[in-house]
Design a protein around this motif. Sequence first.
Motif, short mmCIF file in Angstrom:
data_model
loop_
_atom_site.label_atom_id
_atom_site.label_comp_id
_atom_site.label_asym_id
_atom_site.label_seq_id
_atom_site.Cartn_x
_atom_site.Cartn_y
_atom_site.Cartn_z
N VAL A 51 0.82 -1.22 0.00
CA VAL A 51 0.00 0.00 0.00
C VAL A 51 0.85 1.26 0.00
CG1 VAL A 51 -2.02 -1.07 1.05
CG2 VAL A 51 -0.27 -0.06 2.52
N GLU A 52 2.12 1.13 0.32
CA GLU A 52 2.98 2.30 0.35
C GLU A 52 4.43 1.84 0.32
OE1 GLU A 52 1.62 5.02 3.24
OE2 GLU A 52 3.13 6.51 2.81
N THR A 53 5.26 2.53 -0.43
CA THR A 53 6.67 2.17 -0.44
C THR A 53 7.51 3.39 -0.75
OG1 THR A 53 8.33 0.64 -1.34
CG2 THR A 53 6.64 1.39 -2.87
N GLY A 54 8.74 3.40 -0.27
CA GLY A 54 9.62 4.52 -0.53
C GLY A 54 10.79 4.53 0.43
N GLU A 55 11.58 5.62 0.34
CA GLU A 55 12.67 5.77 1.29
C GLU A 55 12.06 5.96 2.68
OE1 GLU A 55 16.15 8.36 -0.38
OE2 GLU A 55 14.27 8.90 -1.35
N VAL A 56 12.77 5.45 3.68
CA VAL A 56 12.21 5.46 5.04
C VAL A 56 11.85 6.87 5.51
CG1 VAL A 56 12.79 5.01 7.46
CG2 VAL A 56 13.22 3.28 5.71
N TRP A 57 12.74 7.83 5.28
CA TRP A 57 12.45 9.18 5.79
C TRP A 57 11.20 9.76 5.13
CZ3 TRP A 57 12.18 13.53 2.78
CH2 TRP A 57 12.74 13.47 1.51
N ARG A 58 10.96 9.42 3.88
CA ARG A 58 9.76 9.92 3.19
C ARG A 58 8.49 9.32 3.77
NH1 ARG A 58 10.74 12.73 -1.49
NH2 ARG A 58 12.79 12.29 -2.33
N VAL A 59 8.52 8.01 3.95
CA VAL A 59 7.32 7.33 4.44
C VAL A 59 7.02 7.75 5.89
CG1 VAL A 59 6.32 5.07 4.95
CG2 VAL A 59 7.59 5.42 2.83
N PHE A 60 8.07 7.91 6.69
CA PHE A 60 7.85 8.36 8.07
C PHE A 60 7.41 9.81 8.12
CE2 PHE A 60 9.34 5.45 11.47
CZ PHE A 60 9.56 4.35 10.68
N GLY A 61 7.97 10.63 7.26
CA GLY A 61 7.68 12.07 7.31
C GLY A 61 6.31 12.40 6.78
N ASP A 62 5.80 11.59 5.86
CA ASP A 62 4.53 11.91 5.24
C ASP A 62 3.78 10.62 4.88
OD1 ASP A 62 2.52 13.38 4.13
OD2 ASP A 62 3.56 13.83 2.26
N PRO A 63 3.38 9.88 5.90
CA PRO A 63 2.70 8.60 5.62
C PRO A 63 1.36 8.83 4.92
CG PRO A 63 2.55 9.14 7.96
CD PRO A 63 3.45 10.16 7.35
N ARG A 64 1.12 8.09 3.83
CA ARG A 64 -0.08 8.35 3.02
C ARG A 64 -1.22 7.40 3.36
NH1 ARG A 64 1.69 11.61 -1.44
NH2 ARG A 64 3.17 12.94 -0.35
N HIS A 65 -0.88 6.16 3.71
CA HIS A 65 -1.92 5.15 3.87
C HIS A 65 -2.29 4.95 5.34
CE1 HIS A 65 -4.01 1.29 3.45
NE2 HIS A 65 -4.19 1.64 2.20
N ALA A 66 -3.56 4.68 5.57
CA ALA A 66 -4.04 4.47 6.94
C ALA A 66 -3.26 3.36 7.65
CB ALA A 66 -5.53 4.14 6.93
N ALA A 67 -2.90 2.30 6.90
CA ALA A 67 -2.15 1.19 7.51
C ALA A 67 -0.79 1.68 8.02
CB ALA A 67 -1.97 0.08 6.50
N THR A 68 -0.15 2.55 7.24
CA THR A 68 1.15 3.09 7.65
C THR A 68 0.99 3.94 8.91
OG1 THR A 68 1.55 3.30 5.28
CG2 THR A 68 3.20 4.24 6.75
N ARG A 69 -0.03 4.77 8.90
CA ARG A 69 -0.24 5.64 10.07
C ARG A 69 -0.52 4.81 11.31
NH1 ARG A 69 -3.95 8.91 6.85
NH2 ARG A 69 -2.57 10.03 5.43
N SER A 70 -1.27 3.75 11.13
CA SER A 70 -1.59 2.92 12.28
C SER A 70 -0.34 2.20 12.80
CB SER A 70 -2.74 1.98 11.89
OG SER A 70 -2.53 0.71 12.38
#
Length: 384
Positions: free
Chosen positions: A248-267
Amino acid sequence: MSNLSEAQAWTNDVEHLQQASVPAPAIASVVFEGISKQFAAGEGAPRALHEVNLSIERGKIFGIIGRSGAGKSTLLRLVNRLETPTAGAVHINGRDVVGLNAAELVLLRRRIGMVFQHFNLLSAKTVWENVALPLKIAGLPKPQIRQKVDALLELVGLSDKRDSPPSRLSGGQKQRVGIARALVHDPDILLCDEATSALDPETTHAILALLKDIRRRLGLTIILITHEMAVIREVCDNVAVLEAGQVVETGEVWRVFGDPRHAATRSLLRPLVHDLPEEWSARLRVPELGPVLSPGSIEILLDLRFTGAGEREPELGLLFNRLGALSQKVSLVHSALEPIQGRMQGRLVLAVSFLRSQGLTSPVAALLETARSFADKVEMLGYV
Ligand SMILES: Nc1ncnc2c1ncn2[C@@H]1O[C@H](COP(=O)(O)OP(=O)(O)O)[C@@H](O)[C@H]1O
Ligand SMILES: [Mg+2]
């Protein structure tokens, strides 16, 4: 042909393929292409993986995160072909491994080490024998086995435990044996399935440091699966979030942590996010209700998010000065800013007070505008 030269032949073959296609640095080490996996046959059977496309670059530490049952282990086990996909291809260094025959699989698995959550050590053998076993099975001459095992025990810091049975080791030491054993054939890829999930935080930290050190020294690609974002933050370069068998989401770690797009990531990130301190959240009044009509001054809470996407570090001194010039007082309510992969990111919550006589709309608008020139996202949480 001996086993060793067969392995060499396989590597040469792969290298030849790489040269024939894309220049080495650009080629991904592991590519999942249109992967689906169904354990039971039939139309309506549940899918453990669905249409997974993912490229894992050579030399990276790539994290795959998701909650239990998301399909992480299944995905990882496709790499060394402990599982076969229902559809799709798994390319390793440019070669699809789905169609390999039994002999080729043996060679493939030597190029890929695997580390398990529960270590999978043989209790009747010593530390040294546990690490030596795969080399014995491969038929290596004794002097070579001795040299290799000694060097690996040295690498993982367990030379003094060589004659101990696993039962006399701590969890962290057992995992060091697991890592040494996974490295016996000088693999290109190391697979870690929840390798730190049975360990306490301090031991987890030490094992992750060891993995980073191994990647640096041996230059291999590490694919690590976990359900803990803290593990991803500590060691990974890239991350993919798996939810119900899909990326559902993939990328460099700092990007995904800094701006999580998917509800699963946020959770999954929630355990790492600090909420407002209790004394503030108890007093907070949401903007829709408006401020409490107290005489004198009004205080608002501003939530500033820094994603790390900016070129430079946030200039916090200047931010406080500018906000200070627009208000009576600025105080720090909560701060969770930290560098991830060298980029400062996180959250800052500020309480800013100003006089009621100034009205409400224009001071709030001015404060928000100023804060937005420093942070990537600014929200007014409410009045206190
Ligand atoms: N050998 C198997 N047979 C049937 N179902 C399986 C098998 N292995 C895994 N599954 C199912 O596939 C899904 C994904 O499992 P898994 O890859 O182990 O998830 P994770 O590692 O993320 O917890 C789950 O619903 C699980 O029950
Ligand atoms: Mg699993």
